[in-house]
Write an enzyme that holds these catalytic residues in place. Structure first.
Site, PDB file in Angstrom:
ATOM      1  N   CYS A  49     -42.344  47.549  -1.149  1.00 17.52           N
ATOM      2  CA  CYS A  49     -42.723  48.809  -1.812  1.00 17.52           C
ATOM      3  C   CYS A  49     -43.309  48.538  -3.193  1.00 17.52           C
ATOM      4  O   CYS A  49     -42.739  47.795  -3.987  1.00 17.52           O
ATOM      5  CB  CYS A  49     -41.497  49.712  -1.923  1.00 17.52           C
ATOM      6  SG  CYS A  49     -41.779  51.159  -2.948  1.00 17.52           S
ATOM      7  N   CYS A  52     -40.668  50.104  -5.955  1.00 19.76           N
ATOM      8  CA  CYS A  52     -39.274  49.676  -6.123  1.00 19.76           C
ATOM      9  C   CYS A  52     -39.115  48.787  -7.363  1.00 19.76           C
ATOM     10  O   CYS A  52     -40.046  48.061  -7.743  1.00 19.76           O
ATOM     11  CB  CYS A  52     -38.790  48.936  -4.870  1.00 19.76           C
ATOM     12  SG  CYS A  52     -38.164  50.027  -3.571  1.00 19.76           S
ATOM     13  N   HIS A 111     -35.148  53.638  -3.085  1.00 19.40           N
ATOM     14  CA  HIS A 111     -36.287  53.841  -2.188  1.00 19.40           C
ATOM     15  C   HIS A 111     -36.010  54.878  -1.098  1.00 19.40           C
ATOM     16  O   HIS A 111     -36.934  55.521  -0.578  1.00 19.40           O
ATOM     17  CB  HIS A 111     -36.658  52.486  -1.558  1.00 19.40           C
ATOM     18  CG  HIS A 111     -37.880  52.497  -0.705  1.00 19.40           C
ATOM     19  ND1 HIS A 111     -39.148  52.398  -1.225  1.00 19.40           N
ATOM     20  CD2 HIS A 111     -38.029  52.615   0.635  1.00 19.40           C
ATOM     21  CE1 HIS A 111     -40.032  52.439  -0.238  1.00 19.40           C
ATOM     22  NE2 HIS A 111     -39.381  52.572   0.902  1.00 19.40           N
ATOM     23  N   ASN A 151     -46.618  64.821  -4.757  1.00 15.37           N
ATOM     24  CA  ASN A 151     -47.213  64.883  -3.434  1.00 15.37           C
ATOM     25  C   ASN A 151     -46.181  64.273  -2.515  1.00 15.37           C
ATOM     26  O   ASN A 151     -45.836  63.109  -2.672  1.00 15.37           O
ATOM     27  CB  ASN A 151     -48.442  63.969  -3.454  1.00 15.37           C
ATOM     28  CG  ASN A 151     -49.652  64.630  -2.934  1.00 15.37           C
ATOM     29  OD1 ASN A 151     -49.632  65.803  -2.581  1.00 15.37           O
ATOM     30  ND2 ASN A 151     -50.732  63.883  -2.871  1.00 15.37           N
ATOM     31  N   SER A 159     -48.983  58.189  -0.364  1.00 14.82           N
ATOM     32  CA  SER A 159     -49.166  56.825   0.125  1.00 14.82           C
ATOM     33  C   SER A 159     -47.869  56.046   0.246  1.00 14.82           C
ATOM     34  O   SER A 159     -47.856  54.951   0.792  1.00 14.82           O
ATOM     35  CB  SER A 159     -50.108  56.087  -0.837  1.00 14.82           C
ATOM     36  OG  SER A 159     -49.553  56.102  -2.146  1.00 14.82           O
ATOM     37  N   HIS A 162     -41.360  56.208  -1.407  1.00 16.99           N
ATOM     38  CA  HIS A 162     -40.482  56.051  -2.569  1.00 16.99           C
ATOM     39  C   HIS A 162     -40.597  57.314  -3.442  1.00 16.99           C
ATOM     40  O   HIS A 162     -41.705  57.750  -3.726  1.00 16.99           O
ATOM     41  CB  HIS A 162     -40.907  54.809  -3.371  1.00 16.99           C
ATOM     42  CG  HIS A 162     -39.899  54.401  -4.396  1.00 16.99           C
ATOM     43  ND1 HIS A 162     -39.163  53.251  -4.299  1.00 16.99           N
ATOM     44  CD2 HIS A 162     -39.470  55.032  -5.522  1.00 16.99           C
ATOM     45  CE1 HIS A 162     -38.337  53.175  -5.337  1.00 16.99           C
ATOM     46  NE2 HIS A 162     -38.514  54.249  -6.087  1.00 16.99           N
ATOM     47  N   HIS A 164     -41.449  59.746  -6.004  1.00 13.70           N
ATOM     48  CA  HIS A 164     -42.288  59.626  -7.197  1.00 13.70           C
ATOM     49  C   HIS A 164     -43.195  60.826  -7.363  1.00 13.70           C
ATOM     50  O   HIS A 164     -43.380  61.620  -6.440  1.00 13.70           O
ATOM     51  CB  HIS A 164     -43.153  58.356  -7.109  1.00 13.70           C
ATOM     52  CG  HIS A 164     -44.226  58.440  -6.061  1.00 13.70           C
ATOM     53  ND1 HIS A 164     -43.979  58.271  -4.722  1.00 13.70           N
ATOM     54  CD2 HIS A 164     -45.561  58.702  -6.157  1.00 13.70           C
ATOM     55  CE1 HIS A 164     -45.111  58.408  -4.039  1.00 13.70           C
ATOM     56  NE2 HIS A 164     -46.079  58.676  -4.880  1.00 13.70           N
ATOM     57  N   GLN A 166     -46.729  62.238 -10.114  1.00 17.59           N
ATOM     58  CA  GLN A 166     -47.837  61.761 -10.935  1.00 17.59           C
ATOM     59  C   GLN A 166     -48.104  62.708 -12.087  1.00 17.59           C
ATOM     60  O   GLN A 166     -47.682  63.872 -12.052  1.00 17.59           O
ATOM     61  CB  GLN A 166     -49.110  61.661 -10.088  1.00 17.59           C
ATOM     62  CG  GLN A 166     -49.053  60.662  -8.955  1.00 17.59           C
ATOM     63  CD  GLN A 166     -50.438  60.439  -8.366  1.00 17.59           C
ATOM     64  OE1 GLN A 166     -51.409  60.233  -9.092  1.00 17.59           O
ATOM     65  NE2 GLN A 166     -50.543  60.479  -7.052  1.00 17.59           N
TER      66      GLN A 166
HETATM   67  P1  H2U Z   1     -49.484  59.321  -3.937  1.00 19.08           P
HETATM   68  O1  H2U Z   1     -48.043  59.497  -3.889  1.00 19.08           O
HETATM   69  O2  H2U Z   1     -50.223  60.632  -4.011  1.00 19.08           O
HETATM   70  O3  H2U Z   1     -49.960  58.473  -2.824  1.00 19.08           O
HETATM   71  O4  H2U Z   1     -49.814  58.529  -5.275  1.00 19.08           O
HETATM   72  C1  H2U Z   1     -49.315  57.272  -5.583  1.00 19.08           C
HETATM   73  C2  H2U Z   1     -50.148  56.750  -6.727  1.00 19.08           C
HETATM   74  O5  H2U Z   1     -49.698  55.444  -7.058  1.00 19.08           O
HETATM   75  C3  H2U Z   1     -51.617  56.640  -6.367  1.00 19.08           C
HETATM   76  O6  H2U Z   1     -52.348  57.460  -7.246  1.00 19.08           O
HETATM   77  C4  H2U Z   1     -50.784  54.660  -7.440  1.00 19.08           C
HETATM   78  C5  H2U Z   1     -51.940  55.159  -6.587  1.00 19.08           C
HETATM   79  O7  H2U Z   1     -53.148  55.003  -7.270  1.00 19.08           O
HETATM   80  N1  H2U Z   1     -50.464  53.262  -7.234  1.00 19.08           N
HETATM   81  C6  H2U Z   1     -50.497  52.385  -8.298  1.00 19.08           C
HETATM   82  O8  H2U Z   1     -50.822  52.779  -9.418  1.00 19.08           O
HETATM   83  N2  H2U Z   1     -50.180  51.066  -8.107  1.00 19.08           N
HETATM   84  C7  H2U Z   1     -49.829  50.544  -6.891  1.00 19.08           C
HETATM   85  O9  H2U Z   1     -49.564  49.365  -6.801  1.00 19.08           O
HETATM   86  C8  H2U Z   1     -49.794  51.409  -5.698  1.00 19.08           C
HETATM   87  C9  H2U Z   1     -50.108  52.850  -5.903  1.00 19.08           C
HETATM   88 ZN    ZN Z   2     -39.515  51.656  -3.065  1.00 24.79          ZN
END
Ligand code: H2U
Ligand code: ZN
Length: 345
Positions: A49, A52, A111, A151, A159, A162, A164, A166
């Site tokens: 992940c 994590c 996670h 989201n 994506s 975990h 989270h 933004q």
């Molecule tokens: P989502 O939950 O909407 O997928 O957003 C996760 C964000 O995390 C996404 O904008 C960022 C992606 O750009 N990200 C990182 O900054 N670093 C990473 O290693 C993976 C994802």
């Molecule tokens: Zn995780």
């Protein structure tokens, strides 16, 4: 008007748009897409992940060994602080450079969790981090709006499971917020009170669309909801932005966030996907007495863990439309248990 029998339009006081409500269609048969549900058994730590604690992210940065929340600058930020400024105008062709900062906030080191499975205390801590971020980003000269959002679920394009959220902070006030700004401004100019202060008082009196309530906060299905189980969490008093919430209000906000999302998960006994976000006053240096902080939840599911509402066809070409009325959706959510289904297994 009998809302359960009559096809009607409802006016969204916040953004000035109408929604078509066709309650008689709620019984029509469904032969459309059925999506698979992924079983939700995740480990508390996943070595693969990106979010994590202690793990290396996709672009090489290493996460701290964090124990509660963790904030970092998005490695794929859509908005950048140092991009050039300027306007391009050539006849009908208009473009403006835009600057900003994008951050990712891990809500928990665990996670396997989601917001409804976190404690109110832990969610209140997430809200404290939002407040710190709002202060830090809002004090920057070139930042005039801060969008905090979550989201949730792969169906929403999230994506990573975990827990989270933004933050996208930027120079201009984005489209959805501008619409709400205009309608709240007009209402405040005419009445001297915020639109949502009067709206929440009306809903607390009618009690037809309230889902969850405590001393200072309420979660309800707005009269003008477009998504089947759309809701809004808002403080009972007019608060322009999260930095103005008292300690008690922060905990009450977290309490509503948890209780609402537990009900969401219990609706179809699945980790309920949604896009949620906090709308609040711009950080442009002006006073915004017209603003009333609120958090929208836009979940796509309609009738099961796999059948979602598509905003396509007529909705895309003409107008948002729904079958289930806001009152029917609120009654379903209100009746659900506040104990998470996984804890009953
Ligand atoms: P989502 O939950 O909407 O997928 O957003 C996760 C964000 O995390 C996404 O904008 C960022 C992606 O750009 N990200 C990182 O900054 N670093 C990473 O290693 C993976 C994802
Ligand atoms: Zn995780």
């Amino acid at each position: 008007m009998d809302f359960t029998e009559t096809t009607h339009r409802r006016f969204n006081q916040l953004n000035g748009e109408w929604v078509l409500v066709s309650p008689h269609r709620a019984k029509r048969p469904w032969l459309g897409q059925v999506e698979k549900t992924t079983p939700d058994n995740r480990p508390s730590y996943d070595p693969k992940c990106y979010l994590c604690p202690g793990n290396t992210r996709s672009e090489g940065a290493v996460n701290d060994n964090y124990t509660s929340t963790y904030v970092f600058t998005n490695d794929f930020s859509a908005l950048l602080p140092n991009s050039e400024t300027g306007v391009y105008k050539d006849n009908l062709l208009l473009a403006e450079a835009e600057r900003g900062i994008c951050k990712v906030i891990c809500f928990s080191p665990n996670h396997s969790l989601t917001v409804p499975e976190m404690t109110v205390e832990a969610i209140a801590h997430v809200i404290q981090v939002w407040i710190e971020q709002f202060k830090e980003l809002g004090s920057m000269n070139f930042i005039n709006h801060i969008q905090i959002f979550e989201n949730k679920g792969s169906i929403m394009g999230c994506s990573n499971p975990h827990p989270h959220g933004q933050i996208w902070a930027q120079s201009t006030v984005p489209v959805e917020v501008s619409k709400e700004q205009a309608h709240q401004q007009a209402y405040f100019d005419a009445n001297g009170r915020t639109l949502l202060e009067d709206y929440v008082a009306l809903e607390l009196e009618k009690r037809e669309r309230i889902v969850v309530e405590n001393d200072t906060f309420v979660a309800l299905v707005p009269f003008w909801a477009t998504w089947p189980f759309e809701t809004m969490i808002l403080p009972k008093r007019a608060v322009q932005n999260i930095t103005q919430l008292t300690d008690k209000e922060q905990v009450d906000f977290a309490d509503c966030y948890k209780r609402l999302t537990v009900k969401y998960d219990n609706l179809f006994e699945v980790s309920f996907p949604y896009s949620a976000g906090v709308h609040q006053a711009p950080t442009d240096g002006a006073n915004h007495p017209e603003w009333h902080l609120h958090m929208h939840f836009y979940p796509p599911l309609l009738r099961s863990a796999t059948v979602k509402k598509f905003m396509v066809g007529y909705e895309m070409m003409a107008n948002a439309q729904r079958d289930l009325t806001a009152e029917q959706a609120a009654a379903r959510l209100k009746d659900l248990s506040e104990v998470h289904y996984k804890q009953k297994m």
